[in-house]
Design a protein around this motif. Structure first.
Motif, mmCIF file in Angstrom:
data_model
loop_
_atom_site.group_PDB
_atom_site.id
_atom_site.type_symbol
_atom_site.label_atom_id
_atom_site.label_comp_id
_atom_site.label_asym_id
_atom_site.label_seq_id
_atom_site.Cartn_x
_atom_site.Cartn_y
_atom_site.Cartn_z
ATOM 1 N N ALA A 61 0.812 -1.216 0.000
ATOM 2 C CA ALA A 61 0.000 0.000 0.000
ATOM 3 C C ALA A 61 0.843 1.262 0.000
ATOM 4 O O ALA A 61 0.332 2.354 -0.255
ATOM 5 C CB ALA A 61 -0.954 0.003 1.193
ATOM 6 N N ALA A 62 2.132 1.140 0.279
ATOM 7 C CA ALA A 62 3.014 2.312 0.215
ATOM 8 C C ALA A 62 3.155 2.830 -1.206
ATOM 9 O O ALA A 62 3.464 4.009 -1.419
ATOM 10 C CB ALA A 62 4.386 1.973 0.793
ATOM 11 N N ASP A 63 2.937 1.956 -2.192
ATOM 12 C CA ASP A 63 2.990 2.351 -3.598
ATOM 13 C C ASP A 63 1.597 2.784 -4.039
ATOM 14 O O ASP A 63 0.627 2.040 -3.903
ATOM 15 C CB ASP A 63 3.466 1.169 -4.460
ATOM 16 N N ASP A 64 1.475 3.992 -4.565
ATOM 17 C CA ASP A 64 0.169 4.572 -4.879
ATOM 18 C C ASP A 64 -0.614 3.721 -5.880
ATOM 19 O O ASP A 64 -1.818 3.474 -5.704
ATOM 20 C CB ASP A 64 0.365 5.987 -5.428
ATOM 21 N N GLN A 65 0.042 3.252 -6.923
ATOM 22 C CA GLN A 65 -0.656 2.459 -7.935
ATOM 23 C C GLN A 65 -1.104 1.114 -7.359
ATOM 24 O O GLN A 65 -2.224 0.661 -7.605
ATOM 25 C CB GLN A 65 0.229 2.243 -9.165
ATOM 26 N N GLN A 66 -0.236 0.478 -6.585
ATOM 27 C CA GLN A 66 -0.606 -0.783 -5.949
ATOM 28 C C GLN A 66 -1.770 -0.588 -4.978
ATOM 29 O O GLN A 66 -2.694 -1.418 -4.922
ATOM 30 C CB GLN A 66 0.600 -1.363 -5.208
ATOM 31 N N ARG A 67 -1.750 0.475 -4.221
ATOM 32 C CA ARG A 67 -2.815 0.731 -3.253
ATOM 33 C C ARG A 67 -4.162 0.897 -3.953
ATOM 34 O O ARG A 67 -5.186 0.341 -3.522
ATOM 35 C CB ARG A 67 -2.484 1.970 -2.423
ATOM 36 N N LYS A 68 -4.187 1.646 -5.048
ATOM 37 C CA LYS A 68 -5.441 1.848 -5.777
ATOM 38 C C LYS A 68 -5.888 0.566 -6.471
ATOM 39 O O LYS A 68 -7.089 0.288 -6.568
ATOM 40 C CB LYS A 68 -5.272 2.984 -6.782
ATOM 41 N N GLY A 69 -4.915 -0.226 -6.963
ATOM 42 C CA GLY A 69 -5.268 -1.518 -7.544
ATOM 43 C C GLY A 69 -5.857 -2.457 -6.511
ATOM 44 O O GLY A 69 -6.839 -3.168 -6.773
ATOM 45 N N LEU A 70 -5.279 -2.462 -5.315
ATOM 46 C CA LEU A 70 -5.795 -3.299 -4.234
ATOM 47 C C LEU A 70 -7.191 -2.851 -3.828
ATOM 48 O O LEU A 70 -8.077 -3.689 -3.559
ATOM 49 C CB LEU A 70 -4.836 -3.228 -3.044
ATOM 50 N N GLU A 71 -7.431 -1.547 -3.784
ATOM 51 C CA GLU A 71 -8.763 -1.034 -3.482
ATOM 52 C C GLU A 71 -9.778 -1.544 -4.505
ATOM 53 O O GLU A 71 -10.878 -1.998 -4.141
ATOM 54 C CB GLU A 71 -8.760 0.492 -3.480
ATOM 55 N N ALA A 72 -9.428 -1.473 -5.799
ATOM 56 C CA ALA A 72 -10.335 -1.963 -6.835
ATOM 57 C C ALA A 72 -10.606 -3.455 -6.663
ATOM 58 O O ALA A 72 -11.737 -3.920 -6.865
ATOM 59 C CB ALA A 72 -9.756 -1.679 -8.224
ATOM 60 N N VAL B 116 -10.302 -7.300 -11.060
ATOM 61 C CA VAL B 116 -10.018 -8.665 -11.487
ATOM 62 C C VAL B 116 -8.626 -8.750 -12.103
ATOM 63 O O VAL B 116 -7.875 -9.705 -11.870
ATOM 64 C CB VAL B 116 -11.101 -9.156 -12.457
ATOM 65 N N HIS B 117 -8.249 -7.759 -12.918
ATOM 66 C CA HIS B 117 -6.897 -7.726 -13.479
ATOM 67 C C HIS B 117 -5.871 -7.762 -12.351
ATOM 68 O O HIS B 117 -4.869 -8.487 -12.423
ATOM 69 C CB HIS B 117 -6.721 -6.469 -14.328
ATOM 70 N N TYR B 118 -6.119 -7.007 -11.291
ATOM 71 C CA TYR B 118 -5.199 -6.986 -10.154
ATOM 72 C C TYR B 118 -5.123 -8.362 -9.480
ATOM 73 O O TYR B 118 -4.041 -8.848 -9.146
ATOM 74 C CB TYR B 118 -5.641 -5.934 -9.144
ATOM 75 N N LEU B 119 -6.267 -8.989 -9.278
ATOM 76 C CA LEU B 119 -6.290 -10.283 -8.608
ATOM 77 C C LEU B 119 -5.586 -11.363 -9.430
ATOM 78 O O LEU B 119 -4.923 -12.241 -8.883
ATOM 79 C CB LEU B 119 -7.737 -10.699 -8.335
ATOM 80 N N VAL B 120 -5.722 -11.293 -10.752
ATOM 81 C CA VAL B 120 -5.120 -12.316 -11.617
ATOM 82 C C VAL B 120 -3.621 -12.087 -11.783
ATOM 83 O O VAL B 120 -2.832 -13.034 -11.770
ATOM 84 C CB VAL B 120 -5.830 -12.332 -12.989
ATOM 85 N N HIS B 121 -3.202 -10.826 -11.938
ATOM 86 C CA HIS B 121 -1.803 -10.526 -12.280
ATOM 87 C C HIS B 121 -1.038 -9.820 -11.169
ATOM 88 O O HIS B 121 0.117 -9.427 -11.382
ATOM 89 C CB HIS B 121 -1.757 -9.706 -13.565
ATOM 90 N N ASP B 122 -1.685 -9.630 -10.020
ATOM 91 C CA ASP B 122 -1.024 -9.010 -8.874
ATOM 92 C C ASP B 122 -0.551 -7.596 -9.192
ATOM 93 O O ASP B 122 0.418 -7.101 -8.605
ATOM 94 C CB ASP B 122 0.160 -9.870 -8.408
ATOM 95 N N HIS B 123 -1.240 -6.959 -10.124
ATOM 96 C CA HIS B 123 -0.865 -5.599 -10.533
ATOM 97 C C HIS B 123 -2.021 -5.024 -11.347
ATOM 98 O O HIS B 123 -2.648 -5.742 -12.128
ATOM 99 C CB HIS B 123 0.395 -5.625 -11.404
ATOM 100 N N PRO B 124 -2.330 -3.734 -11.200
ATOM 101 C CA PRO B 124 -3.327 -3.132 -12.080
ATOM 102 C C PRO B 124 -2.756 -2.976 -13.488
ATOM 103 O O PRO B 124 -1.542 -3.156 -13.703
ATOM 104 C CB PRO B 124 -3.578 -1.762 -11.434
ATOM 105 N N PRO B 125 -3.576 -2.667 -14.479
ATOM 106 C CA PRO B 125 -3.026 -2.353 -15.797
ATOM 107 C C PRO B 125 -1.904 -1.319 -15.678
ATOM 108 O O PRO B 125 -1.961 -0.415 -14.838
ATOM 109 C CB PRO B 125 -4.238 -1.794 -16.553
ATOM 110 N N SER B 126 -0.885 -1.458 -16.502
ATOM 111 C CA SER B 126 0.382 -0.751 -16.284
ATOM 112 C C SER B 126 0.251 0.765 -16.277
ATOM 113 O O SER B 126 1.051 1.452 -15.634
ATOM 114 C CB SER B 126 1.403 -1.177 -17.340
ATOM 115 N N ALA B 127 -0.731 1.326 -16.994
ATOM 116 C CA ALA B 127 -0.875 2.770 -17.058
ATOM 117 C C ALA B 127 -2.122 3.258 -16.312
ATOM 118 O O ALA B 127 -2.503 4.420 -16.474
ATOM 119 C CB ALA B 127 -0.932 3.235 -18.516
ATOM 120 N N GLN B 128 -2.728 2.392 -15.488
ATOM 121 C CA GLN B 128 -3.906 2.789 -14.746
ATOM 122 C C GLN B 128 -3.536 3.746 -13.622
ATOM 123 O O GLN B 128 -2.413 3.709 -13.094
ATOM 124 C CB GLN B 128 -4.601 1.561 -14.166
ATOM 125 N N PHE B 129 -4.458 4.604 -13.248
ATOM 126 C CA PHE B 129 -4.285 5.529 -12.121
ATOM 127 C C PHE B 129 -3.187 6.536 -12.373
ATOM 128 O O PHE B 129 -2.461 6.949 -11.455
ATOM 129 C CB PHE B 129 -4.019 4.762 -10.813
#
Length: 217
Positions: free
Chosen positions: A34-45, A200-213
């Motif tokens: 959660a310290a990483d902004d993109q990861q935190r928002k992906g985890l929220e989604a 779902v992208h986050y859950l499957v690939h452990d990361h949001p789409p690369s340019a999201q957020f």
């Protein structure tokens, strides 16, 4: 009732407290990612998508909603404070949200039937003028061979205009596909579906789409 900024959920949370009172319980967690902004928002989604799948609906204060019987405040620049309405009155965005997306074929994020949608064949952004996408729907952008697979997931009531803007960002060789979704006839419904796909992208690939957020390399 507070304005919709600095946090867009504030008017709805105020209305829930005013209607149900006297306050809220809360809990929190601080995973390292959660310290990483993109990861935190992906985890929220991902958490919201999982909640929607389990309950069949969104948390009431997400996606800019308001509960029945209340008018929502504007953003601070608009100067309109909401509050309780007269008996029998209601705002349009108190209507039921869109149910969760079907998690059919949820692991294959570039397939034509990912998450139960009927996606178009992939096109290059350079060829977007030769395509006639619907106004209302969902779209995804990616580069062949990239990891994570998708670069961006979006929703729009004017997909053609959005693709025009995205070509400047992603370049003419990026691929895109769209899914016509006339059932997503309100902004909050499109955002619910978009959030399901990102989660779902986050859950499957452990990361949001690369340019999201707002991220883009």
């Amino acid at each position: 009732m507070p304005f919709r900024d600095p946090h867009t959920a504030a008017p709805c949370l105020w209305a829930i407290r005013d209607d149900d009172g006297p306050g809220f319980e809360l809990s929190y967690t601080t995973p390292n990612r959660a310290a990483d902004d993109q990861q935190r928002k992906g985890l929220e989604a991902a958490l919201i998508a999982s909640y929607r799948l389990k309950t069949g609906e969104s948390p009431p204060a997400n996606f800019g909603r308001i509960i029945p019987g209340y008018q929502q405040s504007s953003y601070r620049s608009g100067g309109v404070r909401g509050g309780a309405l007269d008996a029998g009155e209601s705002e349009a965005n108190t209507e039921p949200g869109h149910p969760p997306e079907p998690w059919d074929n949820f692991k294959n994020v570039t397939d034509r039937n990912w998450m139960g949608n009927n996606w178009s064949e992939p096109y290059r952004l350079a060829d977007r003028l030769d395509v006639d996408p619907p106004d209302v729907g969902l779209y995804r952008i990616w580069y062949e061979g990239d990891t994570p697979p998708l670069a961006y997931i979006g929703e729009s009531s004017n997909i053609s205009r959005r693709l025009y803007n995205h070509e400047t960002t992603y370049g003419e060789d990026a691929l895109f596909a769209y899914a016509s979704r006339p059932d997503l006839d309100a902004s909050y419904k499109r955002k619910e579906a978009e959030s399901d796909l990102i989660g779902v992208h986050y859950l499957v690939h452990d990361h949001p789409p690369s340019a999201q957020f707002g991220y883009y390399d």
